[in-house]
Write a protein that holds these residues in place. Sequence first.
Motif, PDB file in Angstrom:
ATOM      1  N   PRO A 128       6.844 -11.989  13.913  1.00 58.53           N
ATOM      2  CA  PRO A 128       8.298 -12.241  13.819  1.00 58.53           C
ATOM      3  C   PRO A 128       9.082 -11.091  13.204  1.00 58.53           C
ATOM      4  CG  PRO A 128       7.062 -14.184  13.145  1.00 58.53           C
ATOM      5  CD  PRO A 128       6.061 -13.078  13.305  1.00 58.53           C
ATOM      6  N   LEU A 129       8.389 -10.187  12.514  1.00 56.52           N
ATOM      7  CA  LEU A 129       9.075  -9.051  11.901  1.00 56.52           C
ATOM      8  C   LEU A 129       9.634  -8.091  12.941  1.00 56.52           C
ATOM      9  CD1 LEU A 129       6.590  -8.294   8.984  1.00 56.52           C
ATOM     10  CD2 LEU A 129       8.803  -9.441   8.840  1.00 56.52           C
ATOM     11  N   ARG A 130       9.183  -8.227  14.199  1.00 55.65           N
ATOM     12  CA  ARG A 130       9.733  -7.399  15.265  1.00 55.65           C
ATOM     13  C   ARG A 130      11.234  -7.606  15.415  1.00 55.65           C
ATOM     14  NH1 ARG A 130       5.488  -8.408  20.270  1.00 55.65           N
ATOM     15  NH2 ARG A 130       3.633  -7.429  19.332  1.00 55.65           N
ATOM     16  N   LEU A 131      11.671  -8.828  15.113  1.00 59.12           N
ATOM     17  CA  LEU A 131      13.108  -9.138  15.235  1.00 59.12           C
ATOM     18  C   LEU A 131      13.949  -8.270  14.304  1.00 59.12           C
ATOM     19  CD1 LEU A 131      12.874 -13.059  15.338  1.00 59.12           C
ATOM     20  CD2 LEU A 131      13.126 -11.483  17.272  1.00 59.12           C
ATOM     21  N   LEU A 134      10.738  -4.080  12.476  1.00 58.15           N
ATOM     22  CA  LEU A 134       9.587  -3.639  11.688  1.00 58.15           C
ATOM     23  C   LEU A 134       8.314  -3.703  12.525  1.00 58.15           C
ATOM     24  CD1 LEU A 134      10.341  -5.508   8.328  1.00 58.15           C
ATOM     25  CD2 LEU A 134      10.815  -3.118   8.882  1.00 58.15           C
ATOM     26  N   SER A 135       7.376  -2.838  12.193  1.00 56.30           N
ATOM     27  CA  SER A 135       6.096  -2.811  12.882  1.00 56.30           C
ATOM     28  C   SER A 135       5.140  -3.809  12.247  1.00 56.30           C
ATOM     29  CB  SER A 135       5.484  -1.403  12.813  1.00 56.30           C
ATOM     30  OG  SER A 135       4.134  -1.411  13.266  1.00 56.30           O
ATOM     31  N   GLU A 136       4.657  -4.757  13.032  1.00 60.02           N
ATOM     32  CA  GLU A 136       3.749  -5.754  12.479  1.00 60.02           C
ATOM     33  C   GLU A 136       2.421  -5.138  12.081  1.00 60.02           C
ATOM     34  OE1 GLU A 136       3.227  -6.257  17.008  1.00 60.02           O
ATOM     35  OE2 GLU A 136       4.756  -5.649  15.568  1.00 60.02           O
ATOM     36  N   ARG A 137       2.010  -4.074  12.768  1.00 61.57           N
ATOM     37  CA  ARG A 137       0.745  -3.409  12.423  1.00 61.57           C
ATOM     38  C   ARG A 137       0.835  -2.758  11.049  1.00 61.57           C
ATOM     39  NH1 ARG A 137      -3.320  -3.203  15.729  1.00 61.57           N
ATOM     40  NH2 ARG A 137      -4.263  -1.558  14.473  1.00 61.57           N
ATOM     41  N   ARG A 138       1.979  -2.156  10.743  1.00 65.90           N
ATOM     42  CA  ARG A 138       2.129  -1.507   9.437  1.00 65.90           C
ATOM     43  C   ARG A 138       2.141  -2.529   8.311  1.00 65.90           C
ATOM     44  NH1 ARG A 138       6.667   3.292  10.502  1.00 65.90           N
ATOM     45  NH2 ARG A 138       5.400   4.461  12.030  1.00 65.90           N
ATOM     46  N   VAL A 139       2.808  -3.653   8.543  1.00 65.33           N
ATOM     47  CA  VAL A 139       2.840  -4.696   7.519  1.00 65.33           C
ATOM     48  C   VAL A 139       1.445  -5.288   7.340  1.00 65.33           C
ATOM     49  CG1 VAL A 139       3.807  -6.927   6.870  1.00 65.33           C
ATOM     50  CG2 VAL A 139       5.256  -5.207   7.956  1.00 65.33           C
ATOM     51  N   ALA A 140       0.736  -5.492   8.453  1.00 67.80           N
ATOM     52  CA  ALA A 140      -0.623  -6.027   8.386  1.00 67.80           C
ATOM     53  C   ALA A 140      -1.545  -5.057   7.651  1.00 67.80           C
ATOM     54  CB  ALA A 140      -1.154  -6.299   9.790  1.00 67.80           C
ATOM     55  N   LEU A 141      -1.364  -3.765   7.893  1.00 68.41           N
ATOM     56  CA  LEU A 141      -2.158  -2.760   7.194  1.00 68.41           C
ATOM     57  C   LEU A 141      -1.863  -2.790   5.697  1.00 68.41           C
ATOM     58  CD1 LEU A 141      -4.071  -0.351   7.089  1.00 68.41           C
ATOM     59  CD2 LEU A 141      -2.123   1.128   7.658  1.00 68.41           C
TER      60      LEU A 141
END
Length: 205
Positions: A128-131, A134-141
Amino acid sequence: MGIGMRAAFLPNVSWAHNVPVRAKLLALFVISTFFLPFSSVVSMGCLAVLAFGLYISVGKQGLVALRTLSPLLYIVAIIIGFHYLNGTLWEGVVAGLRMIGMVLLANFVSITSRMNELMDAVMPLCRPLRLFGLSERRVALAFALMIRFVPVLLAIYSGLQEAYRARSGRRNSWRLIAPFVLRTLKMSESVAEALSARGGADGFR
């Protein structure tokens, strides 16, 4: 990723390594939620025993991993001492046991899960951060690194304690704060360089 980060993962395969990371994170959430309403020594003691039992269940490598968490006992001792001075000793014991249990459980998930597995498990929650651009991969990392850094930082502090005890005969001192911060910053710089060389968050596939 660097020596410290590799050391935080148990290389030998155990039953815990074969459990899906999402299942381990869900179990961590359920256990945390279940024990949250309790505030007795018995309930928090059960939580701590459960956590210790998990490490014992993976064999010798689990016991070795427990030794790296010894600085946690120093923090717990400070908490209990503070409560003792304020006349709330048992509240301090409960808080200390809760901290031990939760840190051990979170660390167990970390040391039995690979970095890319942690990222893949968190990615759906970050979409949902795409909205917001933001990059979801960076947040997940970032989330995976946060979990992985807990045992690494404790291991660094444990090493400083051992070196200080060899020189002075004492295990803890406020003088350890400065070298701890410097080593942490140096490690963070090394991790950042390693991530950049691998292409950042996109390098974990």
